[in-house]
Design an enzyme around this catalytic site. Structure first.
Site, PDB file in Angstrom:
ATOM      1  N   LYS A  57       0.800  -1.222   0.000  1.00 61.80           N
ATOM      2  CA  LYS A  57       0.000   0.000   0.000  1.00 61.80           C
ATOM      3  C   LYS A  57       0.836   1.277   0.000  1.00 61.80           C
ATOM      4  O   LYS A  57       0.374   2.325  -0.456  1.00 61.80           O
ATOM      5  CB  LYS A  57      -0.937   0.010   1.208  1.00 61.80           C
ATOM      6  N   SER A  82      -8.820  -0.305   6.436  1.00 62.18           N
ATOM      7  CA  SER A  82      -8.843  -1.324   7.483  1.00 62.18           C
ATOM      8  C   SER A  82      -7.474  -1.513   8.113  1.00 62.18           C
ATOM      9  O   SER A  82      -7.331  -2.241   9.083  1.00 62.18           O
ATOM     10  CB  SER A  82      -9.324  -2.666   6.915  1.00 62.18           C
ATOM     11  N   GLU A 208      -9.658 -14.322  -3.832  1.00 65.80           N
ATOM     12  CA  GLU A 208     -10.481 -13.736  -2.779  1.00 65.80           C
ATOM     13  C   GLU A 208     -10.806 -14.788  -1.733  1.00 65.80           C
ATOM     14  O   GLU A 208     -10.824 -15.991  -2.031  1.00 65.80           O
ATOM     15  CB  GLU A 208     -11.811 -13.219  -3.351  1.00 65.80           C
ATOM     16  N   GLY A 212     -15.778 -13.378   0.830  1.00 71.10           N
ATOM     17  CA  GLY A 212     -15.702 -12.040   0.244  1.00 71.10           C
ATOM     18  C   GLY A 212     -15.459 -12.076  -1.253  1.00 71.10           C
ATOM     19  O   GLY A 212     -14.484 -11.508  -1.744  1.00 71.10           O
ATOM     20  N   ASP A 214     -16.865 -10.656  -3.858  1.00 65.44           N
ATOM     21  CA  ASP A 214     -17.576  -9.615  -4.602  1.00 65.44           C
ATOM     22  C   ASP A 214     -17.010  -9.407  -6.006  1.00 65.44           C
ATOM     23  O   ASP A 214     -17.764  -9.189  -6.957  1.00 65.44           O
ATOM     24  CB  ASP A 214     -17.564  -8.294  -3.831  1.00 65.44           C
ATOM     25  N   SER A 308       1.064  -9.669  -0.568  1.00 66.00           N
ATOM     26  CA  SER A 308       0.744  -8.245  -0.463  1.00 66.00           C
ATOM     27  C   SER A 308       1.150  -7.601   0.853  1.00 66.00           C
ATOM     28  O   SER A 308       1.339  -6.378   0.906  1.00 66.00           O
ATOM     29  CB  SER A 308      -0.748  -8.027  -0.699  1.00 66.00           C
TER      30      SER A 308
END
Length: 327
Positions: A57, A82, A208, A212, A214, A308
């Site tokens: 990030k 989060s 995923e 979750g 989506d 990640s």
């Protein structure tokens, strides 16, 4: 109104890489013969758990924050997250000599909240199950006159995230596939843009948690689908719906989505610790989990994996790995 202009391009990823040079870490790429033998392919792990703030990030947050005007920087930055984007914006603000206010869920893992505070940010909490973090964040930014940097709905954020794949492919040469965690979709959007810009034939696969899915549902439906707030150990992937900007990229460039269970995530975390000697958080473990659990069909010979992040405290790590099912 629709547009065919992509919010992120290979050139914008390269520009972000130049901006991040000497600021972000060029993270290591690990290879394990044991892992190769288990999954039947040569696997290259891009370890963003060694990035500043412990996650990819920082790349997108700094790329976006560093482009703010002096006037915007003087007023400060806001974000909602989060955990990992929260830390990334907080550190970016500190590096650029400004302040940050971060909207975080009340149930954010303690280590992520404390790290965000440690970088000098103010933390404002909300209930992720009853409140909309975007609405809370936008209202706070408007009230205080802050520049809002969202975790993925921003072209410069997407470009920054794509620099991890750029580095990976520079080191390994052409790969057959990249396997990437999917939350809001920013990492995989940047990854797919960079990878397919360099090697059009490469497959880009997302992973995923089962609770979750989506993005998987949205890709199958051809439109953004909203699901109930996921309850999964992969807190960084507890998204209800893909981002509008990220989905516009991913529906064109992502080749498929695999799903993994929480137990498979635990297994991958434990494998990484015991065999690779690295600590990864649940969200960062999902692509490794997909390989170890055989969730990726027809795995090609040379595969890149983006790990990640590694932001998990010792107590939670021990609790999760103690419940892993792999012997």
């Amino acid at each position: 109104m629709t547009t065919t202009t992509s919010p992120v391009t290979l050139d914008s990823v390269r520009d972000a890489a130049a901006r991040l040079k000497g600021i972000a870490h060029r993270t290591p790429v690990l290879h394990s013969r044991t892992l190769d033998a288990l999954v039947g392919a040569k696997v290259f792990l891009k370890c963003e758990n060694f990035q500043r703030v412990g996650a990819f990030k920082f790349r997108g947050a700094y790329n976006a924050a560093s482009r703010l005007s002096p006037e915007q920087l003087s007023r400060g930055i806001a974000a909602y997250s989060s955990g990992n984007h929260a830390q990334a914006v907080a550190l970016s603000a500190r590096e650029l000599g400004t302040t940050a206010v971060i909207v975080m869920p009340e149930d954010t893992p303690r280590s992520k909240r404390e790290a965000t505070l440690g970088y000098g940010a103010e933390v404002v909490t909300y209930d992720r199950y009853t409140e909309d973090r975007v609405a809370v964040g936008e209202a706070l930014a408007a009230e205080r006159g802050l520049a809002l940097i969202p975790p993925y709905e921003h072209p410069h954020v997407l470009a920054g995230q794509g620099t991890a794949a750029l580095e990976l492919l520079e080191e390994t040469g052409e790969l057959d596939a990249l396997v990437v965690p999917v939350g809001g979709g920013g990492l995989i959007a940047g990854t797919a843009t960079a990878a397919k810009g360099l090697h059009p034939g490469i497959r880009v696969l997302g992973v995923e948690p089962e609770a979750g899915d989506d993005t998987r549902r949205s890709l199958e439906a051809g439109r953004r689908v909203t699901i109930p707030v996921p309850r999964t150990i992969a807190d960084g992937q507890a998204a209800e719906t893909p981002g509008e900007l990220t989905f516009s990229v991913n529906r064109r460039l992502v080749d498929g989505i695999a799903l993994v269970s929480d137990d498979e995530i635990r297994d991958a975390m434990r494998f990484a610790f015991e065999r690779l000697k690295i600590v990864i958080e649940p969200s960062g473990a999902t692509p490794l989990a997909a390989l170890l659990a055989g969730r990726v069909d027809a795995l090609p010979p040379r595969v890149g994996v983006v790990i990640s992040g590694g932001n998990v405290d010792a107590e939670r790590f021990a609790q999760l790995c103690g419940r892993a099912t792999r012997s």
